[in-house]
Design a protein around this motif. Structure first.
Motif, short mmCIF file in Angstrom:
data_model
loop_
_atom_site.label_atom_id
_atom_site.label_comp_id
_atom_site.label_asym_id
_atom_site.label_seq_id
_atom_site.Cartn_x
_atom_site.Cartn_y
_atom_site.Cartn_z
N ILE A 240 0.81 -1.21 0.00
CA ILE A 240 0.00 0.00 0.00
C ILE A 240 0.85 1.27 0.00
O ILE A 240 0.35 2.34 -0.32
CB ILE A 240 -0.96 0.04 1.21
N ASN A 241 2.13 1.17 0.38
CA ASN A 241 2.94 2.38 0.36
C ASN A 241 3.55 2.65 -1.01
O ASN A 241 4.36 3.55 -1.18
CB ASN A 241 4.05 2.32 1.42
N SER A 242 3.14 1.87 -2.02
CA SER A 242 3.58 2.14 -3.38
C SER A 242 2.63 3.14 -4.04
O SER A 242 1.43 3.17 -3.76
CB SER A 242 3.62 0.84 -4.20
N GLU A 243 3.18 3.95 -4.89
CA GLU A 243 2.39 4.97 -5.58
C GLU A 243 1.26 4.34 -6.39
O GLU A 243 0.12 4.83 -6.38
CB GLU A 243 3.31 5.78 -6.51
N ALA A 244 1.55 3.24 -7.04
CA ALA A 244 0.55 2.60 -7.92
C ALA A 244 -0.68 2.15 -7.14
O ALA A 244 -1.79 2.21 -7.65
CB ALA A 244 1.18 1.40 -8.63
N PHE A 245 -0.50 1.73 -5.90
CA PHE A 245 -1.63 1.23 -5.11
C PHE A 245 -2.60 2.34 -4.76
O PHE A 245 -3.79 2.28 -5.06
CB PHE A 245 -1.11 0.56 -3.83
N LEU A 246 -2.11 3.39 -4.09
CA LEU A 246 -3.00 4.44 -3.61
C LEU A 246 -3.54 5.32 -4.72
O LEU A 246 -4.53 6.02 -4.55
CB LEU A 246 -2.29 5.29 -2.56
N LEU B 202 -1.95 1.77 9.83
CA LEU B 202 -1.38 2.06 8.52
C LEU B 202 -0.16 2.97 8.63
O LEU B 202 0.78 2.85 7.85
CB LEU B 202 -2.44 2.74 7.63
N GLY B 203 -0.21 3.91 9.57
CA GLY B 203 0.88 4.87 9.73
C GLY B 203 0.48 5.93 10.72
O GLY B 203 -0.41 5.72 11.55
N THR B 204 1.11 7.11 10.62
CA THR B 204 0.82 8.22 11.54
C THR B 204 0.66 9.52 10.77
O THR B 204 1.20 9.68 9.67
CB THR B 204 1.93 8.38 12.58
N ILE B 205 -0.05 10.48 11.38
CA ILE B 205 -0.22 11.80 10.78
C ILE B 205 1.10 12.57 10.91
O ILE B 205 1.67 12.67 11.99
CB ILE B 205 -1.34 12.60 11.49
N SER B 206 1.59 13.09 9.78
CA SER B 206 2.85 13.82 9.81
C SER B 206 2.66 15.33 9.66
O SER B 206 3.52 16.11 10.08
CB SER B 206 3.79 13.32 8.70
N ALA C 97 -4.63 15.91 5.83
CA ALA C 97 -3.49 15.49 6.64
C ALA C 97 -2.61 14.54 5.84
O ALA C 97 -3.11 13.60 5.21
CB ALA C 97 -3.99 14.81 7.91
N THR C 98 -1.33 14.79 5.84
CA THR C 98 -0.40 13.86 5.20
C THR C 98 -0.10 12.71 6.16
O THR C 98 -0.10 12.89 7.39
CB THR C 98 0.90 14.55 4.80
N VAL C 99 0.11 11.55 5.60
CA VAL C 99 0.31 10.34 6.40
C VAL C 99 1.69 9.74 6.12
O VAL C 99 2.07 9.60 4.95
CB VAL C 99 -0.78 9.30 6.10
N GLU C 100 2.40 9.42 7.17
CA GLU C 100 3.70 8.75 7.01
C GLU C 100 3.49 7.25 7.18
O GLU C 100 3.13 6.77 8.26
CB GLU C 100 4.69 9.26 8.05
N LEU C 101 3.67 6.54 6.08
CA LEU C 101 3.56 5.08 6.12
C LEU C 101 4.92 4.48 6.44
O LEU C 101 5.94 4.95 5.93
CB LEU C 101 3.06 4.56 4.78
N PRO C 102 4.98 3.47 7.27
CA PRO C 102 6.28 2.89 7.62
C PRO C 102 6.90 2.21 6.40
O PRO C 102 6.19 1.63 5.58
CB PRO C 102 5.94 1.87 8.71
N ASP D 265 -1.50 11.82 -3.21
CA ASP D 265 -1.43 13.14 -3.84
C ASP D 265 -0.39 13.09 -4.96
O ASP D 265 0.81 13.01 -4.69
CB ASP D 265 -1.02 14.19 -2.80
N PRO D 266 -0.84 13.12 -6.24
CA PRO D 266 0.11 13.00 -7.34
C PRO D 266 1.03 14.21 -7.50
O PRO D 266 2.10 14.10 -8.10
CB PRO D 266 -0.81 12.83 -8.57
N LEU D 267 0.60 15.36 -6.97
CA LEU D 267 1.43 16.56 -7.08
C LEU D 267 2.55 16.55 -6.05
O LEU D 267 3.70 16.89 -6.36
CB LEU D 267 0.56 17.81 -6.90
N GLU D 268 2.21 16.16 -4.83
CA GLU D 268 3.20 16.14 -3.74
C GLU D 268 3.90 14.79 -3.62
O GLU D 268 4.89 14.65 -2.89
CB GLU D 268 2.53 16.49 -2.42
N ASN D 269 3.34 13.78 -4.29
CA ASN D 269 3.88 12.42 -4.21
C ASN D 269 3.91 11.89 -2.77
O ASN D 269 4.91 11.32 -2.31
CB ASN D 269 5.29 12.35 -4.81
N ILE D 270 2.78 12.08 -2.07
CA ILE D 270 2.68 11.61 -0.69
C ILE D 270 1.27 11.07 -0.44
O ILE D 270 0.31 11.52 -1.06
CB ILE D 270 2.95 12.75 0.33
N PRO D 271 1.13 10.12 0.47
CA PRO D 271 -0.21 9.66 0.88
C PRO D 271 -0.84 10.71 1.80
O PRO D 271 -0.15 11.32 2.62
CB PRO D 271 0.06 8.35 1.60
#
Length: 258
Positions: free
Chosen positions: A158-164, A224-228, A241-246, A185-191
């Motif tokens: 799930i932490n791959s770009e293609a998945f989300l 899944l992760g934490t709010i960053s 909110a951006t999410v940091e996935l391990p 987010d395709p612009l920021e490249n972050i979940p």
């Protein structure tokens, strides 16, 4: 006549002496040659013996290295199994958790750094089904089963770009159960989680968990992760909110959620 006989006798003596010297020299030379050959054979034998000993020593060292490596792998494997057993005690009892070993990793062709999928050693004949969730030994939801063979399965992380990019995950955040959808987010490249009510109470480092529900493919209650970071969207009406996935851990085992 007398002189002639004397000279002849003298010549015979010289010849005899010469023969003796020649024979003696030949004997000495032959003895020296034999000694030289004997020494040479001994030297060659010593060199061959040293070569064989060195070869055997190198083979022994390589064998010891292999044995040491195997021992370390077995020790690591045992530690992993102990970790898996301890983790399994803390998982929700409403599911069963077959343990699978990671046997390979897949990366997209355009990016050889990020791991996109993993392959495990359980498949269709082992009871694995498509879209089943997969969690790490640290109890994070890390992916879902996307391809199945008889005794292997491919897990899309799930932490791959293609998945989300292709699908979101219904989530809840923090102690107050703020809900949202984890997307990419395709612009920021972050979940990130979008369209969160401004009245919601969320904080940095809050844990993001699967929300589950009848319409969700993912079982509820897995981290899944934490709010960053937290910010308002461009219209100022909702929060995002951006999410940091391990990152994928070094563990060699994962759980399938049945």
């Amino acid at each position: 006549m007398y002189r002639h006989k004397r000279k002849l006798k003298k010549s015979k003596v010289i010849v005899a002496v010469a023969v003796i010297v020649f024979v003696t020299g030949s004997v000495i030379a032959t003895s020296y040659y034999k000694l030289y050959v004997s020494l040479l054979k001994d030297e060659v034998f010593n060199l061959v013996s040293i070569y064989i000993e060195n070869k055997q020593l190198k083979e022994s060292i390589e064998l010891n290295k292999i044995q040491d490596m195997k021992l370390k792998m077995m020790e690591f494997d045992n530690k992993q199994l102990v970790k898996a057993a301890e983790a399994k005690k803390q998982l929700p009892s409403s599911y069963s958790y077959p343990i699978a070993r990671i046997i390979d990793y897949k990366t997209p062709l355009e990016n050889n750094v990020q791991v996109e999928s993993i392959i495990i050693d359980l498949g269709r004949l082992d009871g694995v089904k498509e879209y089943e969730s997969v969690i790490s030994l640290d109890q994070y939801l890390i992916g879902v089963v996307t391809e199945i063979k008889d005794h292997t399965s491919t897990i899309r992380l799930i932490n791959s770009e293609a998945f989300l990019k292709n699908q979101g995950i219904s989530v809840e955040v923090g102690e107050h159960s703020t809900t949202g959808v984890l997307e990419y987010d395709p612009l920021e490249n972050i979940p990130f989680i979008n369209r969160i009510s401004k009245d919601s109470t969320i904080n940095i480092n809050d844990t993001v968990k699967t929300n589950g529900g009848d319409e969700s493919r993912y079982p509820a209650g897995f981290s899944l992760g934490t709010i960053s970071s937290i910010s308002t969207n461009r219209f100022g009406l909702t929060l995002q909110a951006t999410v940091e996935l391990p990152p994928l851990s070094n563990d060699i085992y994962v759980f399938i959620v049945h």
